[in-house]
Design a protein around this motif. Structure first.
Motif, PDB file in Angstrom:
ATOM      1  N   LEU A 165      40.673  37.842  51.356  1.00 32.95           N
ATOM      2  CA  LEU A 165      42.029  37.357  51.257  1.00 32.95           C
ATOM      3  C   LEU A 165      43.223  38.115  52.144  1.00 32.95           C
ATOM      4  CD1 LEU A 165      42.798  35.652  47.730  1.00 32.95           C
ATOM      5  CD2 LEU A 165      42.388  34.581  49.862  1.00 32.95           C
ATOM      6  N   GLY A 166      43.168  39.269  51.938  1.00 28.67           N
ATOM      7  CA  GLY A 166      44.205  40.357  52.538  1.00 28.67           C
ATOM      8  C   GLY A 166      43.623  40.874  54.188  1.00 28.67           C
ATOM      9  N   THR A 184      44.418  33.070  59.408  1.00 25.67           N
ATOM     10  CA  THR A 184      44.568  33.195  58.029  1.00 25.67           C
ATOM     11  C   THR A 184      45.924  33.503  57.312  1.00 25.67           C
ATOM     12  OG1 THR A 184      43.753  35.461  58.106  1.00 25.67           O
ATOM     13  CG2 THR A 184      41.979  33.804  57.932  1.00 25.67           C
ATOM     14  N   LEU A 185      45.831  33.467  55.981  1.00 26.76           N
ATOM     15  CA  LEU A 185      47.194  33.698  55.432  1.00 26.76           C
ATOM     16  C   LEU A 185      47.898  34.761  56.011  1.00 26.76           C
ATOM     17  CD1 LEU A 185      47.855  33.142  51.770  1.00 26.76           C
ATOM     18  CD2 LEU A 185      48.836  35.190  52.855  1.00 26.76           C
ATOM     19  N   VAL A 210      50.248  37.078  46.650  1.00 23.35           N
ATOM     20  CA  VAL A 210      50.322  37.895  45.526  1.00 23.35           C
ATOM     21  C   VAL A 210      49.702  37.075  44.312  1.00 23.35           C
ATOM     22  CG1 VAL A 210      51.848  38.805  43.532  1.00 23.35           C
ATOM     23  CG2 VAL A 210      52.462  39.014  45.888  1.00 23.35           C
ATOM     24  N   ILE A 211      49.960  35.672  44.236  1.00 23.67           N
ATOM     25  CA  ILE A 211      49.281  34.701  43.073  1.00 23.67           C
ATOM     26  C   ILE A 211      47.892  34.759  43.292  1.00 23.67           C
ATOM     27  CG2 ILE A 211      49.236  32.583  42.315  1.00 23.67           C
ATOM     28  CD1 ILE A 211      52.196  32.352  43.092  1.00 23.67           C
ATOM     29  N   LEU A 212      47.301  34.726  44.661  1.00 28.16           N
ATOM     30  CA  LEU A 212      45.815  34.394  44.691  1.00 28.16           C
ATOM     31  C   LEU A 212      45.199  35.643  44.362  1.00 28.16           C
ATOM     32  CD1 LEU A 212      45.939  32.451  48.127  1.00 28.16           C
ATOM     33  CD2 LEU A 212      45.048  31.429  45.777  1.00 28.16           C
ATOM     34  N   ALA A 213      45.868  36.741  44.887  1.00 30.50           N
ATOM     35  CA  ALA A 213      45.128  38.269  44.434  1.00 30.50           C
ATOM     36  C   ALA A 213      45.365  38.508  42.927  1.00 30.50           C
ATOM     37  CB  ALA A 213      45.890  39.346  45.273  1.00 30.50           C
ATOM     38  N   MET A 214      46.386  38.142  42.391  1.00 37.17           N
ATOM     39  CA  MET A 214      46.502  38.491  40.742  1.00 37.17           C
ATOM     40  C   MET A 214      45.644  37.382  40.089  1.00 37.17           C
ATOM     41  SD  MET A 214      48.160  40.440  39.275  1.00 37.17           S
ATOM     42  CE  MET A 214      48.020  40.866  37.570  1.00 37.17           C
TER      43      MET A 214
END
Length: 233
Positions: A165-166, A184-185, A210-214
């Motif tokens: 994701l990152g 991508t994001l 942040v929400i997706l990673a958490m």
């Protein structure tokens, strides 16, 4: 304040593309990741340290270097990419499939490390007991070893998903920053920071990241705990 939660269609596209790319990267990495983790944990062979180093190389190389190597290998004129294009008309450079490859390569070491720790913790006495009862190597692996490795596999998969994701450097070098195709994001967030009045959009994507990673980390902890309890009975 409402503007903070008004995600634009382009931002939604980037978020959905990130989830798609990360999902495929983990899905494609799992079989070779489990196999290589098992080989590195259980087997002794010449060149083992070299193989271990190659697998973990993306952890220490600058991501841009990894992306450039991918471009040299899998680009339209690369030594693998040229063959794929001429033989099958298939190319991954500057497509979302290339973003999957870049994310998978960057996340692969995390996946292998987590699964390898899980393989190391499997009680080999249980495997030997199964063999003495007549089970073949494959049956021992799928009925004894693999279930005991599941918490590590889940942890590795979620860590790889979060890393994908990152992913930024290798992706932008290998497949560029094409809106709707490879943006991508993280790439969309970067683009918004480079234009006037893009701060609010960048903040929205930052919060989404942040929400997706958490969420990925919390799911990893919860699923690992549940499977550990299940195995203990």
């Amino acid at each position: 304040m409402n503007e903070l939660w008004s995600i634009s269609p382009a931002e939604w596209t980037a978020i959905k593309l990130s989830l798609k790319v990360s999902g495929w990267a983990v899905f494609g990495s799992l079989p070779p990741g489990i196999f290589l983790a098992w080989v590195l944990s259980r087997k002794q062979f010449p060149g083992k340290q070299v193989l271990d180093g190659i697998i973990h190389l993306p952890l220490v190389l600058p991501p841009v270097v990894t992306g450039y190597i991918l471009l040299l290998a899998l680009g339209r004129q690369g030594f693998i990419g040229k063959f794929l294009y001429e033989a099958f008309g298939f190319t991954v450079a500057f497509t979302w499939k290339g973003a999957v490859v870049a994310s998978a390569v960057m996340a692969f070491p995390l996946l292998v490390r987590a699964v390898r720790l899980s393989v190391d913790s499997v009680d080999q006495g249980l495997e030997k007991a199964a063999r003495t009862l007549g089970a073949g190597p494959l049956r021992v692996f799928f009925t004894v070893s693999l279930p005991l490795m599941i918490p590590g596999i889940i942890t590795g998969a979620i860590l790889a998903f979060a890393r994908s994701l990152g992913e930024f450097g290798a992706t932008i070098t290998f497949v560029s920053n094409i809106q709707g195709e490879t943006q991508t994001l993280p790439l969309a967030l970067y683009s918004l920071t480079q234009i006037p009045d893009g701060e609010m959009g960048a903040l929205r994507l930052c919060i989404a990241a942040v929400i997706l990673a958490m969420a990925a980390l919390l799911v990893s902890e919860w699923m690992s705990g549940r499977f550990a309890e299940y195995i203990k009975g």
